[in-house]
Design a protein around this motif. Structure first.
Motif, PDB file in Angstrom:
ATOM      1  N   ARG A 242     -34.188  16.124  19.541  1.00  0.00           N
ATOM      2  CA  ARG A 242     -35.556  15.949  20.123  1.00  0.00           C
ATOM      3  C   ARG A 242     -35.844  17.244  21.082  1.00  0.00           C
ATOM      4  O   ARG A 242     -36.734  17.886  20.933  1.00  0.00           O
ATOM      5  N   TYR A 243     -34.861  17.321  22.046  1.00  0.00           N
ATOM      6  CA  TYR A 243     -35.188  18.303  23.292  1.00  0.00           C
ATOM      7  C   TYR A 243     -34.736  19.690  22.579  1.00  0.00           C
ATOM      8  O   TYR A 243     -35.391  20.444  23.066  1.00  0.00           O
ATOM      9  N   LEU A 244     -33.720  20.096  21.869  1.00  0.00           N
ATOM     10  CA  LEU A 244     -33.201  21.471  21.348  1.00  0.00           C
ATOM     11  C   LEU A 244     -33.494  21.654  19.946  1.00  0.00           C
ATOM     12  O   LEU A 244     -33.446  22.678  19.443  1.00  0.00           O
ATOM     13  N   GLY A 245     -34.000  20.753  19.240  1.00  0.00           N
ATOM     14  CA  GLY A 245     -34.303  20.753  17.893  1.00  0.00           C
ATOM     15  C   GLY A 245     -32.816  20.242  17.109  1.00  0.00           C
ATOM     16  O   GLY A 245     -31.807  20.718  17.603  1.00  0.00           O
ATOM     17  N   GLN A 246     -32.935  19.743  15.988  1.00  0.00           N
ATOM     18  CA  GLN A 246     -31.661  19.204  15.260  1.00  0.00           C
ATOM     19  C   GLN A 246     -30.524  20.126  15.337  1.00  0.00           C
ATOM     20  O   GLN A 246     -29.475  19.833  15.575  1.00  0.00           O
ATOM     21  N   VAL A 247     -30.942  21.296  14.589  1.00  0.00           N
ATOM     22  CA  VAL A 247     -29.989  22.095  14.299  1.00  0.00           C
ATOM     23  C   VAL A 247     -29.257  22.817  15.500  1.00  0.00           C
ATOM     24  O   VAL A 247     -28.039  23.100  15.659  1.00  0.00           O
ATOM     25  N   SER A 248     -30.196  23.324  16.578  1.00  0.00           N
ATOM     26  CA  SER A 248     -29.709  23.856  17.683  1.00  0.00           C
ATOM     27  C   SER A 248     -28.939  22.989  18.651  1.00  0.00           C
ATOM     28  O   SER A 248     -27.768  23.252  19.212  1.00  0.00           O
ATOM     29  N   ALA A 249     -29.378  21.484  18.446  1.00  0.00           N
ATOM     30  CA  ALA A 249     -28.550  20.689  18.951  1.00  0.00           C
ATOM     31  C   ALA A 249     -27.047  20.511  18.313  1.00  0.00           C
ATOM     32  O   ALA A 249     -26.193  20.303  19.315  1.00  0.00           O
TER      33      ALA A 249
ATOM     34  N   LEU B  63     -25.314  22.841  17.038  1.00  0.00           N
ATOM     35  CA  LEU B  63     -24.542  23.952  17.464  1.00  0.00           C
ATOM     36  C   LEU B  63     -24.205  23.841  18.920  1.00  0.00           C
ATOM     37  O   LEU B  63     -23.065  24.342  19.135  1.00  0.00           O
ATOM     38  N   ALA B  64     -24.991  23.417  19.555  1.00  0.00           N
ATOM     39  CA  ALA B  64     -24.601  23.211  20.984  1.00  0.00           C
ATOM     40  C   ALA B  64     -23.407  22.244  21.121  1.00  0.00           C
ATOM     41  O   ALA B  64     -22.602  22.522  22.075  1.00  0.00           O
ATOM     42  N   ILE B  65     -23.491  21.021  20.522  1.00  0.00           N
ATOM     43  CA  ILE B  65     -22.516  20.150  20.257  1.00  0.00           C
ATOM     44  C   ILE B  65     -21.154  20.590  20.033  1.00  0.00           C
ATOM     45  O   ILE B  65     -20.262  20.322  20.336  1.00  0.00           O
TER      46      ILE B  65
ATOM     47  N   VAL C  56     -21.637  17.040  11.773  1.00  0.00           N
ATOM     48  CA  VAL C  56     -21.379  16.496  13.086  1.00  0.00           C
ATOM     49  C   VAL C  56     -20.021  16.951  13.649  1.00  0.00           C
ATOM     50  O   VAL C  56     -20.101  17.307  15.047  1.00  0.00           O
ATOM     51  N   SER C  57     -19.051  17.182  12.872  1.00  0.00           N
ATOM     52  CA  SER C  57     -17.813  17.436  13.301  1.00  0.00           C
ATOM     53  C   SER C  57     -17.413  18.520  12.395  1.00  0.00           C
ATOM     54  O   SER C  57     -16.313  18.132  11.591  1.00  0.00           O
ATOM     55  N   SER C  58     -17.512  19.621  12.841  1.00  0.00           N
ATOM     56  CA  SER C  58     -17.427  20.698  11.664  1.00  0.00           C
ATOM     57  C   SER C  58     -15.718  20.978  11.489  1.00  0.00           C
ATOM     58  O   SER C  58     -14.881  20.619  12.379  1.00  0.00           O
TER      59      SER C  58
ATOM     60  N   ARG D 239     -24.453  25.242   5.616  1.00  0.00           N
ATOM     61  CA  ARG D 239     -24.689  23.798   5.464  1.00  0.00           C
ATOM     62  C   ARG D 239     -25.716  23.385   6.247  1.00  0.00           C
ATOM     63  O   ARG D 239     -26.691  22.366   5.997  1.00  0.00           O
ATOM     64  N   PHE D 240     -26.121  23.952   7.417  1.00  0.00           N
ATOM     65  CA  PHE D 240     -27.341  23.651   8.356  1.00  0.00           C
ATOM     66  C   PHE D 240     -28.577  24.373   7.572  1.00  0.00           C
ATOM     67  O   PHE D 240     -29.852  23.608   7.669  1.00  0.00           O
ATOM     68  N   MET D 241     -28.453  25.167   6.873  1.00  0.00           N
ATOM     69  CA  MET D 241     -29.748  25.771   6.220  1.00  0.00           C
ATOM     70  C   MET D 241     -29.871  24.939   5.059  1.00  0.00           C
ATOM     71  O   MET D 241     -31.246  24.503   4.586  1.00  0.00           O
ATOM     72  N   ASP D 242     -28.947  24.402   4.311  1.00  0.00           N
ATOM     73  CA  ASP D 242     -29.356  23.237   3.394  1.00  0.00           C
ATOM     74  C   ASP D 242     -30.199  22.184   3.913  1.00  0.00           C
ATOM     75  O   ASP D 242     -31.221  21.403   3.330  1.00  0.00           O
ATOM     76  N   MET D 243     -29.856  21.633   5.073  1.00  0.00           N
ATOM     77  CA  MET D 243     -30.550  20.739   5.827  1.00  0.00           C
ATOM     78  C   MET D 243     -32.088  21.043   6.135  1.00  0.00           C
ATOM     79  O   MET D 243     -32.962  20.378   6.137  1.00  0.00           O
ATOM     80  N   VAL D 244     -32.350  22.231   6.553  1.00  0.00           N
ATOM     81  CA  VAL D 244     -33.489  23.002   6.790  1.00  0.00           C
ATOM     82  C   VAL D 244     -34.326  23.038   5.694  1.00  0.00           C
ATOM     83  O   VAL D 244     -35.540  22.591   5.658  1.00  0.00           O
TER      84      VAL D 244
END
Length: 995
Positions: free
Chosen positions: A550-557, A559-561, A608-610, A778-783
């Motif tokens: 919510r704070y960072l956007g799902q994908v940017s979150a 990547l930060a994680i 979630v755990s690359s 992988r994250f673009m599939d979700m987008v």
């Protein structure tokens, strides 16, 4: 990405055939097909008429047909029902595809292959038994059951969903014709909505059903491990106590942002799960004893003694559970029960050591391999679960810890205030230097008013009198300073629970994710924390994909994680803490917006755990335990039948125990300059959006009012302090309802948003990166999946309801009618809300970003790179039609509100105030006020002389019976509102989860 094979959906075929064959739905099906035809034509025509909005135009047309009688409310109700049933069937099919549903034999075969691979190095060298034992007795994976408010369907509908997805009954049998008849009738004929007013007790009951299903599947896992061990290590296999995966729960123990759970509620919840597990142990011992032949006298005697011991402890636990389930007293009754607890005669069972010792003796007393295996499986369960159905996670907020310690160190302000930070830290370390454990009792616990201290005291009592055998996780939300973790360690030592407690900061805000590794590094420099971690043998953190998304956007979150995970791996390697395991609990949810990758369960876990993160821990020889959450009804679904549960566990173990396949040449990790720029652009978009008042206006247009209550936790955050909080800020809406609002408005902004802006900075570089990076694909599939579920025409149509010009145009089209007068008045009232301008500005921002995203996705296609749109045209059309119908219904609600009779100000509430509540879809409260203001009865004004001793000639001729208004205005508004919320459930099913 490759998908796993799925079983044929015989039950789903039957459901769809029945739905198509229902004659009463023929008019509704014809209406749906007509709407589709016109929608497709209108969308094609937008090339020539770019200012048109097909969603809004269809909704307007539907509204006018309803007004003129060309269609009826019954037609719309039936349309909503068939669209709901289709969304339900689509979701059931996707669940099976998502987990890669397999029958029990295939799951066992996959697990056998997995465990056999653990017995070999380099594929052909059998490792010593001790090494194999270490690998299968280590808990490499963890399931955490949480009760976030995602109970979007009734329990009965969730059970039906699981059975249709797995093509089996809840007990694992093949579905019979009578089962299909009953389940199909439920889906086709009954409205789809959550159970009414679900409370924590109901959530806990459903959580325990899920845990029971997981435990049943785990027995199958243990059986496979023992089969492989018996084959490869025939001399030693009985020495194994396989663990591999843990089950934990925070249902009833999560106090972050909640003020409605008392310490007695938490204790009662913990006692209940102890009672349930002791009952299971007694029943398992009974079953094993019942299978013994006459040659097992000594074993039968031993098992009888063990069962007797368990039964005695069970009786004690049941009595105490019953007391804390009632309205407990803080005086004499609590004192009396407390004395009984303390004066235990030895019947209580708090440690598992004696049970495990007895089971060890029992294994040695038989040569019957099936009996040995049953005993070893039971031994594994006792060793794994302890004396409860699951491990316990408690959760507090960092602010609650700060408030608790504030006076003890004279802290003013926040712990990291400039100029005071070092002093606060030194003062806290001083407390740790001198701390000595203190004894407490239930009286001091009941008298304590500070939430944090009360929680530590409660844990101390639980460890003494309920279960001391299993570790307890102490999660701290909104944690971004080492001071908070040290505070928790101080109280853990003060109350003597630091030997059992694993303190885990939750990093989910932007600041926390950036500073997380620095926080841990600073902690490891502190002698108290370093000694604590070495003693516990593990370092625990929690990363949150929901609030972070919510704070960072799902994908940017995400990547930060991931960066935090990688920094932690390097930090642990630098610190040379040999033997210390790192536990990472990733709390993601079941929706795209909360980190549930939509393509497959394998992608969900890798998201979630690359693989790169896991390979980095492995390369540095740091033991890693990965934990994931399954949240509420949407999460428990994956354990709804034996086949689903076993398949889900198999996928989890394949992820945790398999060798991570990381591409060291992945361009996302090698081209760090571009990757970092891309991430920062994406993150900036979402952070700017969250702080934008126009975004607050968009979310606040209907807020959560289109949603049913889907859990016991409030949608708005609860606070122990009330000053300095902007309650209108989007951060005050919890992550699940925040995402649910976006779903119901038709645009998944926190997943699909921002990418067009980031891609447009260098389109060619992005296309090249996408082709060279598994992580990016992988994250673009979700987008692209989220974009496929979104249409900006939809939120623009909702925004138009607050545009005065829209209502003026409608009034002009139907001049000189009562409806036109209502629309003219409505144009003035929506102008007063001021919502439209803000909503429109925000949607223009999203539109610009979406155009760039389309260009990026088209560039990928032109380059021969596949986009993932995981649904057919019918599913997308149905989703848009659901919005069209609801837009029509909302318009009718608004227009009916124009016919509410004037009334004098009542309880400081004016007619305009009440109508504004209706425009915000705060219907239940508004209708309650209307019913009180306009009652359905005739007030008596004439009374006989005999009643009061003197005559009365007064007659009130005013009619005070407002039954007509109830029939023509209030009742229809309620009916329309209920249909709006039923559509919300269908939308959630179309997307795959609530929020």
């Amino acid at each position: 990405m490759a998908k796993l094979d799925v079983l044929d959906g015989r039950a789903l075929d039957e459901l769809r055939n029945r739905l198509k064959g229902e004659e009463k739905f023929t008019p509704a099906r014809a209406l749906r097909d007509d709407l589709e035809t016109r929608l497709v034509a209108m969308r094609q025509d937008t090339v020539n008429h770019p200012l048109g909005n097909p969603v809004l135009e269809l909704a307007h047309d539907l509204s006018e047909k309803l007004s003129s009688g060309q269609i009826s409310m019954a037609n719309l109700q039936e349309l909503i029902q068939i669209l709901s049933a289709e969304a339900f069937a689509d979701r059931a099919e996707r669940v099976g595809q998502y987990v890669g549903l397999a029958d029990q034999d295939e799951n066992r075969a996959r697990l056998a292959s997995l465990f056999k691979s653990l017995a070999y190095d380099d594929g052909d060298t059998l490792v010593p038994f001790e090494e194999f034992s270490r690998r299968v007795e280590r808990e490499a994976m963890g399931i955490v059951i949480t009760a976030h408010p995602t109970f979007g369907l009734s329990q009965e509908h969730y059970q039906a969903l699981a059975q249709f997805a797995a093509d089996e009954t809840l007990g694992g049998q093949a579905l019979e014709a009578s089962d299909l008849e009953r389940l199909s009738k439920l889906v086709i004929e009954q409205s789809h909505e959550p159970d009414q007013k679900i409370n924590l007790l109901a959530e806990h009951g459903q959580a325990q059903k899920a845990i029971e299903s997981i435990q049943q599947a785990m027995r199958g896992v243990y059986d496979v491990v023992l089969s492989i061990a018996a084959e490869l290590y025939p001399e030693n296999w009985t020495e194994l106590t396989p663990r591999v995966l843990t089950i934990a729960s925070w249902v009833g123990y999560d106090l972050d942002g909640r003020t409605d759970i008392s310490w007695a509620d938490t204790l009662h919840t913990r006692m209940k799960v102890q009672v349930a597990q002791l009952k299971y142990y007694a029943a398992a011992l009974n079953t094993i004893s019942g299978d013994l032949d006459n040659d097992h006298d000594e074993l039968a005697t031993t098992l009888a003694l063990v069962k007797s011991r368990v039964t005695l402890a069970l009786h004690v636990a049941e009595k105490e559970t019953a007391f804390f389930s009632s309205e407990y007293a803080t005086g004499d009754e609590l004192s009396e029960v407390s004395r009984r607890i303390v004066e235990d005669d030895g019947s209580r069972l708090v440690h598992t050591v004696e049970l495990i010792d007895a089971l060890n003796r029992s294994v040695a007393l038989t040569n019957d391999l099936s009996v040995k295996r049953a005993l070893i499986i039971l031994r594994s369960e006792v060793a794994n679960y302890g004396l409860a159905t699951s491990h316990m996670h408690v959760r507090l907020n960092a602010a609650q810890l700060h408030n608790a310690v504030r006076k003890s160190i004279g802290m003013e302000g926040e712990p990291d205030d400039p100029g005071r930070r070092r002093g606060n830290f030194r003062a806290l370390s001083g407390l740790l230097d001198d701390v000595k454990p203190v004894r407490i009792n239930f009286g001091s616990l009941a008298a304590e008013n500070t939430t944090a201290k009360r929680m530590f005291m409660l844990l101390a009592q639980m460890i003494k009198y309920v279960d001391a055998s299993a570790p307890i996780r102490f999660l701290i939300a909104e944690c971004d300073t080492p001071f908070t973790i040290l505070t928790a360690l101080y109280y853990a030592r003060l109350f003597g629970v630091d030997d059992v407690l694993d303190i885990s900061p939750l990093f989910e805000t932007g600041t926390a994710l950036e500073r997380g590794s620095e926080v841990i590094a600073e902690l490891l420099e502190n002698e108290h924390y370093r000694a604590y971690v070495k003693k516990r043998g593990r370092l625990c953190i929690q990363t949150g994909f929901s609030d972070a998304g919510r704070y960072l956007g799902q994908v940017s979150a995400s990547l930060a994680i991931e960066r935090l995970h990688m920094k932690l791996a390097r930090l642990m390697a630098d610190q040379k803490l040999s033997g210390v395991e790192v536990v990472i609990f990733d709390t993601h949810g079941e929706s795209i917006g909360r980190g549930a990758h939509p393509v497959s369960f394998a992608d969900r876990l890798k998201y979630v755990s690359s693989p790169m993160t896991r390979s980095l821990f492995a390369k540095n020889r740091i033991p890693l335990k990965h934990e994931v959450s399954f949240q509420g009804g949407d999460g428990y679904l994956y354990f709804g039948t034996p086949k689903l549960a076993m398949t889900t566990l198999t996928r989890l173990l394949e992820h945790a125990l398999g060798t991570p396949q990381a591409d060291e040449e992945d361009a996302f990790y090698t081209n760090t300059d571009y990757s970092l720029d891309f991430f920062l652009s994406l993150k900036s978009f979402h952070e700017t959006t969250l702080e934008n008042r126009d975004y607050a206006a968009l979310l606040g247009s209907f807020s959560t009012n289109l949603l049913y209550q889907t859990g016991s936790r409030k949608s708005k955050r609860q606070h122990e302090k009330h000053h300095g909080i902007d309650r209108g800020h989007p951060s005050q809406i919890r992550a699940i309802p925040h995402n649910a609002i976006l779903q119901q408005l038709g645009y998944l902004a926190n997943t699909a948003g921002g990418f067009g802006t980031a891609i447009s900075r260098d389109l060619d570089a992005f296309v090249k990166l996408h082709g060279e990076s598994d992580r990016v694909r992988r994250f673009m599939d979700m987008v692209s999946y989220a974009k496929g579920l979104s249409s900006l025409n939809t939120p623009e149509a909702y925004a138009a309801l607050f545009n005065p010009r829209y209502w003026l145009a409608k009034a002009y089209a139907v001049k000189h009618t009562l409806r036109a007068e209502d629309q003219l008045r409505l144009s003035e009232l929506v102008a007063d809300t001021g919502r439209y301008d803000g909503m429109s500005r925000m949607l223009q921002t999203f539109r610009r970003d979406a155009i760039s995203l389309h260009r990026g996705l088209d560039a990928l296609s032109a380059d021969g790179q596949e986009k993932v749109f995981p649904f057919d045209t019918r599913r997308r059309i149905n989703l848009i039609i659901l919005h069209v119908v609801r837009l029509c219904l909302i318009q009718e609600i608004f227009l009916l509100a124009m016919r509410i009779p004037p009334f004098a100000t009542r309880n400081d509430l004016t007619l305009d105030d009440l109508i504004q509540d209706i425009l915000a879809m705060e219907i239940p409260a508004a209708i309650a006020e209307l019913k009180a203001t306009f009652p359905v009865y005739q007030v008596q004004t004439h009374f006989d002389e005999g009643d009061y001793g003197e005559p009365s000639e007064y007659r009130d001729n005013e009619n005070r019976d407002y039954s007509k208004e109830h029939r023509s205005i209030f009742g229809p508004i309620e009916e329309l509102y209920d249909l709006c919320r039923r559509i919300s459930v269908a939308v959630s099913n179309s997307i795959g989860a609530h929020g």
